[in-house]
Design a protein around this motif. Structure first.
Motif, PDB file in Angstrom:
ATOM      1  N   ALA A   6       0.712  -1.195  -0.058  1.00  0.00           N
ATOM      2  CA  ALA A   6       0.130  -0.070  -0.023  1.00  0.00           C
ATOM      3  C   ALA A   6       0.760   1.209   0.100  1.00  0.00           C
ATOM      4  O   ALA A   6       0.580   2.336  -0.622  1.00  0.00           O
ATOM      5  N   LEU A   7       1.981   1.186   0.776  1.00  0.00           N
ATOM      6  CA  LEU A   7       2.835   2.444   0.840  1.00  0.00           C
ATOM      7  C   LEU A   7       3.436   2.637  -0.495  1.00  0.00           C
ATOM      8  O   LEU A   7       3.395   3.813  -1.047  1.00  0.00           O
ATOM      9  N   LEU A   8       4.039   1.697  -1.345  1.00  0.00           N
ATOM     10  CA  LEU A   8       4.642   2.024  -2.648  1.00  0.00           C
ATOM     11  C   LEU A   8       3.524   2.450  -3.591  1.00  0.00           C
ATOM     12  O   LEU A   8       3.591   3.194  -4.253  1.00  0.00           O
ATOM     13  N   VAL A   9       2.358   1.601  -3.445  1.00  0.00           N
ATOM     14  CA  VAL A   9       1.274   2.096  -4.564  1.00  0.00           C
ATOM     15  C   VAL A   9       0.673   3.257  -4.332  1.00  0.00           C
ATOM     16  O   VAL A   9       0.601   4.074  -5.484  1.00  0.00           O
ATOM     17  N   ASP A  10       0.534   3.968  -3.063  1.00  0.00           N
ATOM     18  CA  ASP A  10       0.295   5.193  -2.942  1.00  0.00           C
ATOM     19  C   ASP A  10       1.220   6.277  -3.275  1.00  0.00           C
ATOM     20  O   ASP A  10       0.687   7.123  -3.773  1.00  0.00           O
ATOM     21  N   HIS A  11       2.546   5.805  -2.980  1.00  0.00           N
ATOM     22  CA  HIS A  11       3.624   6.830  -3.429  1.00  0.00           C
ATOM     23  C   HIS A  11       3.652   6.873  -4.945  1.00  0.00           C
ATOM     24  O   HIS A  11       4.052   7.928  -5.561  1.00  0.00           O
ATOM     25  N   SER A  12       3.296   5.895  -5.657  1.00  0.00           N
ATOM     26  CA  SER A  12       3.491   5.639  -7.389  1.00  0.00           C
ATOM     27  C   SER A  12       2.297   6.027  -7.896  1.00  0.00           C
ATOM     28  O   SER A  12       2.072   6.290  -9.128  1.00  0.00           O
ATOM     29  N   GLU A  13       1.132   6.736  -7.195  1.00  0.00           N
ATOM     30  CA  GLU A  13      -0.178   7.035  -8.018  1.00  0.00           C
ATOM     31  C   GLU A  13       0.301   8.195  -8.749  1.00  0.00           C
ATOM     32  O   GLU A  13       1.036   9.004  -8.512  1.00  0.00           O
ATOM     33  N   THR A  14      -0.422   7.923 -10.020  1.00  0.00           N
ATOM     34  CA  THR A  14      -0.557   9.203 -10.925  1.00  0.00           C
ATOM     35  C   THR A  14      -1.029  10.500 -10.322  1.00  0.00           C
ATOM     36  O   THR A  14      -2.040  10.414  -9.845  1.00  0.00           O
ATOM     37  N   VAL A  15      -0.204  11.611 -10.561  1.00  0.00           N
ATOM     38  CA  VAL A  15      -0.687  12.922 -10.085  1.00  0.00           C
ATOM     39  C   VAL A  15      -2.000  13.270 -10.865  1.00  0.00           C
ATOM     40  O   VAL A  15      -1.837  13.240 -12.135  1.00  0.00           O
ATOM     41  N   LEU A  16      -2.843  13.603 -10.292  1.00  0.00           N
ATOM     42  CA  LEU A  16      -4.019  14.342 -10.818  1.00  0.00           C
ATOM     43  C   LEU A  16      -3.652  15.833 -11.600  1.00  0.00           C
ATOM     44  O   LEU A  16      -2.928  16.492 -11.079  1.00  0.00           O
ATOM     45  N   ARG A  17      -4.065  15.791 -12.935  1.00  0.00           N
ATOM     46  CA  ARG A  17      -3.500  17.028 -13.559  1.00  0.00           C
ATOM     47  C   ARG A  17      -4.569  18.212 -13.555  1.00  0.00           C
ATOM     48  O   ARG A  17      -5.951  17.782 -13.759  1.00  0.00           O
ATOM     49  N   PRO A  18      -4.303  19.192 -12.887  1.00  0.00           N
ATOM     50  CA  PRO A  18      -5.513  20.141 -13.072  1.00  0.00           C
ATOM     51  C   PRO A  18      -5.618  20.725 -14.316  1.00  0.00           C
ATOM     52  O   PRO A  18      -4.960  20.658 -15.336  1.00  0.00           O
ATOM     53  N   GLY A  19      -6.757  21.516 -14.557  1.00  0.00           N
ATOM     54  CA  GLY A  19      -7.130  22.141 -16.091  1.00  0.00           C
ATOM     55  C   GLY A  19      -6.173  23.038 -16.464  1.00  0.00           C
ATOM     56  O   GLY A  19      -5.763  23.181 -17.574  1.00  0.00           O
ATOM     57  N   SER A  20      -5.049  23.774 -15.581  1.00  0.00           N
ATOM     58  CA  SER A  20      -4.087  24.585 -16.124  1.00  0.00           C
ATOM     59  C   SER A  20      -2.900  23.820 -16.815  1.00  0.00           C
ATOM     60  O   SER A  20      -2.367  24.155 -17.731  1.00  0.00           O
ATOM     61  N   TYR A  21      -2.865  22.217 -16.429  1.00  0.00           N
ATOM     62  CA  TYR A  21      -2.021  21.505 -17.035  1.00  0.00           C
ATOM     63  C   TYR A  21      -2.266  21.385 -18.406  1.00  0.00           C
ATOM     64  O   TYR A  21      -1.662  21.534 -19.521  1.00  0.00           O
ATOM     65  N   GLN A  22      -3.749  20.984 -18.731  1.00  0.00           N
ATOM     66  CA  GLN A  22      -4.394  20.896 -20.144  1.00  0.00           C
ATOM     67  C   GLN A  22      -3.916  22.059 -20.846  1.00  0.00           C
ATOM     68  O   GLN A  22      -4.398  22.086 -22.179  1.00  0.00           O
ATOM     69  N   ALA A  23      -3.927  23.079 -20.244  1.00  0.00           N
ATOM     70  CA  ALA A  23      -3.999  24.744 -21.034  1.00  0.00           C
ATOM     71  C   ALA A  23      -2.511  24.914 -21.458  1.00  0.00           C
ATOM     72  O   ALA A  23      -2.235  25.029 -22.407  1.00  0.00           O
ATOM     73  N   VAL A  24      -1.691  24.864 -20.348  1.00  0.00           N
ATOM     74  CA  VAL A  24      -0.310  25.288 -20.631  1.00  0.00           C
ATOM     75  C   VAL A  24       0.488  24.140 -21.756  1.00  0.00           C
ATOM     76  O   VAL A  24       1.261  24.499 -22.464  1.00  0.00           O
ATOM     77  N   THR A  25       0.092  22.963 -21.467  1.00  0.00           N
ATOM     78  CA  THR A  25       0.730  22.099 -22.228  1.00  0.00           C
ATOM     79  C   THR A  25       0.363  22.036 -23.918  1.00  0.00           C
ATOM     80  O   THR A  25       1.071  21.559 -24.682  1.00  0.00           O
ATOM     81  N   CYS A  26      -0.720  22.934 -23.969  1.00  0.00           N
ATOM     82  CA  CYS A  26      -1.446  22.945 -25.218  1.00  0.00           C
ATOM     83  C   CYS A  26      -0.642  24.257 -26.003  1.00  0.00           C
ATOM     84  O   CYS A  26      -1.050  24.584 -27.136  1.00  0.00           O
ATOM     85  N   GLU A  27       0.316  24.924 -25.183  1.00  0.00           N
ATOM     86  CA  GLU A  27       0.580  26.110 -25.827  1.00  0.00           C
ATOM     87  C   GLU A  27       1.769  25.852 -27.091  1.00  0.00           C
ATOM     88  O   GLU A  27       2.023  26.642 -27.911  1.00  0.00           O
ATOM     89  N   ALA A  28       2.242  24.512 -27.268  1.00  0.00           N
ATOM     90  CA  ALA A  28       3.114  24.140 -28.173  1.00  0.00           C
ATOM     91  C   ALA A  28       2.275  23.186 -28.945  1.00  0.00           C
ATOM     92  O   ALA A  28       1.288  22.609 -28.437  1.00  0.00           O
ATOM     93  N   ASP A  29       2.666  23.095 -30.362  1.00  0.00           N
ATOM     94  CA  ASP A  29       1.709  22.115 -30.996  1.00  0.00           C
ATOM     95  C   ASP A  29       2.262  20.664 -31.007  1.00  0.00           C
ATOM     96  O   ASP A  29       3.256  20.345 -30.627  1.00  0.00           O
ATOM     97  N   TRP A  30       1.146  19.824 -31.012  1.00  0.00           N
ATOM     98  CA  TRP A  30       1.081  18.542 -30.828  1.00  0.00           C
ATOM     99  C   TRP A  30       0.823  17.730 -32.276  1.00  0.00           C
ATOM    100  O   TRP A  30       0.273  18.553 -33.195  1.00  0.00           O
ATOM    101  N   PRO A  31       1.481  16.565 -32.637  1.00  0.00           N
ATOM    102  CA  PRO A  31       1.044  16.064 -33.674  1.00  0.00           C
ATOM    103  C   PRO A  31      -0.348  15.686 -33.907  1.00  0.00           C
ATOM    104  O   PRO A  31      -1.102  15.677 -32.797  1.00  0.00           O
TER     105      PRO A  31
END
Length: 549
Positions: free
Chosen positions: A363-388
């Motif tokens: 449980a300790l390792l699974v909890d530490h390894s959990e994927t970080v939840l991405r806030p809406g700002s992440y989905q905005a900033v990472t779109c400032e560059a073009d994607w394929p």
């Protein structure tokens, strides 16, 4: 238009007691902030709502001795009268006022992480003596006009998805972009690195400072480089810790995280193979990796359930195994425990009962390894560059990553994202990075960092002509305050202006002291470790602290 937790008001509204001062410097004219008024920060006691993973008591402790304030910035710097938003700022005053040399702005990375707790995090470091430590929550982040993308996915993420899942994964990305667009409206396209850098310069003016100093981690390194490029005469000393690769914005950066994680797993496998007499995982790296793959397949078919299904802890299937092993291999001091974990999971996959001790460790390792939840700002900033935009190109990359780089996100690191279907046109091009007019800074980079791989630090230091400090055989991310050698070098630079020599290196955390098979120089055979596995795992993770992204 919906902007969650944002304060977006008419630009003509002025807070009671605010003082307006003009900006007239050439640097601001070039960067788009000329003539925009600034309010001096009005400091007061902090009263920010804690995030759900903190108790109120823990949260309050992070603001002892810390001041809070806000500044108002334009949503759109090209049309500053069209609306504003508030940026939350925190400050810890210099411990030695007589030796104060200015302000040090701090950023933890992300994009999308708040920085309001950072002044407290570094109050015991040398920088706290001579700098007012300034944290801030960037635009679009919690406490500063938080964006959200409340769009649930319908596909369970799979680090090695079959081709049959590709279309559903793609539709998830489309749905996420639609949800982000609906939540962010017109504000979303202005949540960018360049605009955050402009906000930093308004903050500088509001603080009454001619120049700032800067310490940024992960994505915060790119932010710092952009600030220095836009406002070269407003930046003094700067440290970029665990730097992004300026040429990997942002699809390649995501892919390279899976590449870096797999490299660490391969290094772990080579180390374990040299100690097959101790761990019994295989006599060659290839045998160890095949052992990992075989176990992964068994767990995917029959996941291990922990007793009572702890809240937030998923059953350990193949994807969770890839994430946990990929994360654990990052930490060299954790390699013994990781090898033991593989053997433990092997026995559980064979039907052995899950003991309380095993459940705690897992449980300790699974909890530490959990994927970080991405806030809406992440989905905005990472779109400032073009994607394929070619979906077949994504699918081909996913097939490659499924086979060659399956750890942590694996093939999902190469999958389409919401930015593949970007619903807005960025108002400006990415900033051309350069260092002209501010002092040489430091770039600190770990050789085995999977989050921002070593190559990124080399390229960033080269582009800015900064001095590179390499941390050898280290997988940690964010070294200042964690690695004593790095901390000493950064303090010497930020406090006294001492620039390290070219080629400076620091040693990473040591690998476990487990003799290789046939090592004639080894002392008597190792005594089995009596300390419980969970306690040993916890001590390593506590030493590293939470990862910065």
């Amino acid at each position: 238009m919906q902007v969650v937790a944002a304060t977006v008001v008419a630009a003509t509204v002025v807070a009671v007691g605010a003082v307006i001062t003009p900006v007239t410097a050439t640097a601001e004219e070039d960067a788009g902030t000329a003539g925009i008024g600034h309010r001096h920060v009005r400091w007061q006691a902090c009263d920010l709502a804690p995030p759900p993973y903190y108790t109120q008591e823990q949260w309050d402790a992070l603001f002892t001795g810390i001041d809070c304030g806000k500044i108002t910035v334009p949503v759109d710097y090209r049309s500053p009268r069209s609306g504003t938003m508030e940026i939350t700022v925190t400050r810890r005053k210099a411990s030695k006022p007589a030796e104060r040399r200015g302000v040090l702005l701090l950023n933890p990375g992300g994009p999308g992480q708040e920085g309001v707790t950072m002044p407290k995090a570094f109050e015991d470091q040398g920088i706290a003596d001579v700098y007012d430590l300034i944290g801030f929550s960037p635009r679009g982040v919690v406490y500063s006009g938080e964006l959200s993308c409340d769009t649930p996915t319908t596909v369970t993420e799979d680090s090695r998805p079959p081709d049959e899942l590709f279309a559903a994964i793609t539709e998830d990305a489309r749905r996420l972009e639609r949800g982000c667009a609906a939540a962010g409206g017109e504000v979303r396209k202005h949540i960018s690195t360049a605009n955050t850098a402009r906000d930093m310069d308004l903050l500088r003016a509001a603080l009454g400072e001619r120049k700032i100093n800067y310490l940024g981690f992960s994505y915060g390194t790119y932010l710092g480089a952009v600030y220095g490029s836009l406002f070269p005469h407003r930046l003094d000393r700067s440290v970029l810790d665990s730097s992004m690769h300026p040429g990997w914005l942002y699809y390649e950066a995501t892919k390279q995280q899976a590449v870096g994680a797999t490299r660490n797993v391969e290094a772990l496998a080579a180390w374990a193979a040299e100690r097959d007499g101790t761990f019994g995982l295989g006599k060659t790296p290839e045998e160890v990796l095949r052992r990992f793959d075989a176990l992964r397949g068994r767990l995917q078919a029959n996941p291990v359930h922990l007793p009572d299904d702890p809240p937030g802890i998923e059953p350990i299937d193949g994807t969770v195994f890839d994430i946990v092993i990929g994360t654990s291999a990052t930490y060299r001091p954790l390699w013994t425990e990781t090898a033991e974990l593989v053997r433990l999971l092997d026995s559980l996959a064979d039907g052995a009962p899950v003991t309380p001790e095993a459940a705690e460790a897992l449980a300790l390792l699974v909890d530490h390894s959990e994927t970080v939840l991405r806030p809406g700002s992440y989905q905005a900033v990472t779109c400032e560059a073009d994607w394929p935009t070619d979906l077949n190109a994504y699918y081909e990359q996913m097939r490659i990553f499924r086979e060659k780089y399956p750890y942590t996100a694996g093939a999902m690191a190469a999958a389409p994202s919401n930015c593949t279907f970007r619903s807005f046109t960025p108002p400006e091009k990415l900033v051309d990075l350069k260092r002209r007019g501010y002092p040489r800074g430091l770039v600190v980079q770990a050789e085995a960092d999977p989050i921002t791989p070593y190559e990124g630090g080399v390229v960033m230091a080269g582009e800015l002509d900064d001095r590179l400090v390499t941390v050898t055989d280290e997988g940690g991310h964010g070294l200042y305050g964690r690695n004593a050698c790095v901390t000493e070098l950064v303090d010497a630079y930020l406090v006294r202006g001492t620039v390290p020599a070219r080629g400076t290196t620091c040693a990473g955390q040591p690998r476990p002291d487990v003799p290789a098979d046939g090592d004639a120089t080894a002392a008597a055979p190792r005594t089995p470790v009596a300390e419980p596995l969970a306690d040993r795992i916890r001590s390593v993770l506590d030493a590293y602290g939470p990862l910065r992204h």
